[in-house]
Design a protein around this motif. Structure first.
Motif, short mmCIF file in Angstrom:
data_model
loop_
_atom_site.label_atom_id
_atom_site.label_comp_id
_atom_site.label_asym_id
_atom_site.label_seq_id
_atom_site.Cartn_x
_atom_site.Cartn_y
_atom_site.Cartn_z
N SER A 84 0.72 -1.25 0.12
CA SER A 84 -0.05 0.22 0.08
C SER A 84 1.08 1.39 0.04
N PHE A 85 0.22 2.45 -0.42
CA PHE A 85 0.84 3.80 -0.43
C PHE A 85 1.06 4.00 1.18
N GLN A 86 0.25 3.42 1.89
CA GLN A 86 0.56 4.13 3.44
C GLN A 86 1.79 3.58 4.01
N GLN A 87 1.98 2.11 3.55
CA GLN A 87 3.29 1.44 3.95
C GLN A 87 4.49 2.28 3.42
N ILE A 88 4.42 2.57 2.28
CA ILE A 88 5.51 3.39 1.70
C ILE A 88 5.64 4.49 2.46
N ALA A 89 4.58 5.34 2.57
CA ALA A 89 4.65 6.93 3.22
C ALA A 89 5.22 6.48 4.41
N GLN A 90 5.27 5.63 5.32
CA GLN A 90 5.53 5.60 6.74
C GLN A 90 7.16 4.72 6.68
N LEU A 91 7.75 4.82 5.56
CA LEU A 91 8.97 3.95 5.78
C LEU A 91 10.08 5.00 6.27
N SER A 92 10.99 4.29 7.16
CA SER A 92 11.78 5.03 8.07
C SER A 92 13.20 4.92 7.22
#
Length: 125
Positions: A84-92
């Protein structure tokens, strides 16, 4: 012969004493008779409560909407659990490092193509 006879008498005397003691014990101790009780009905345990499964989206978001992600990269990302986009948006930074180690030949691509910025925008829409 006398020794054999003494042994027999001793055995018989022992049996007599033993019988006397047993009879005496039975007189002293009263035996209780326990009435048979019906067995209680078996209660089946309730099945364990299953936690609702979180929907694991096999398709997820169309990651190809992010500039720099094509069909091959999308498959690789899905294979490592990113859907998901959300997973990519939260990458550290550590996450990015791990992903780039797993995806050979794409070092620096996430930052260069600004995947996180694009994913944040796409996750809002």
């Amino acid at each position: 012969m006398s020794q054999l006879l003494l042994k027999i008498i001793a055995v018989l005397a022992g049996i007599g004493i033993l019988a006397y003691l047993l009879k005496r014990n039975l007189e002293v101790w009263e035996l209780e008779v326990i009435e048979a009780q019906p067995t209680p009905p078996k209660i089946k345990a309730a099945p364990p409560v299953k936690k609702p499964k979180q929907k694991k989206s096999t398709s997820g978001d169309d990651l190809k909407k992010i500039k720099g992600i094509g069909p091959a990269l999308e498959k690789q990302l899905n294979a490592i659990g990113i859907h998901s986009f959300q997973q990519i948006a939260q990458l550290s930074a550590k996450d990015i490092e791990k992903i780039e180690e797993q995806m050979n030949g794409f070092s620096g691509r996430i930052e260069r193509d600004q995947w996180i910025t694009q994913a944040k925008t796409l996750s809002k829409s």
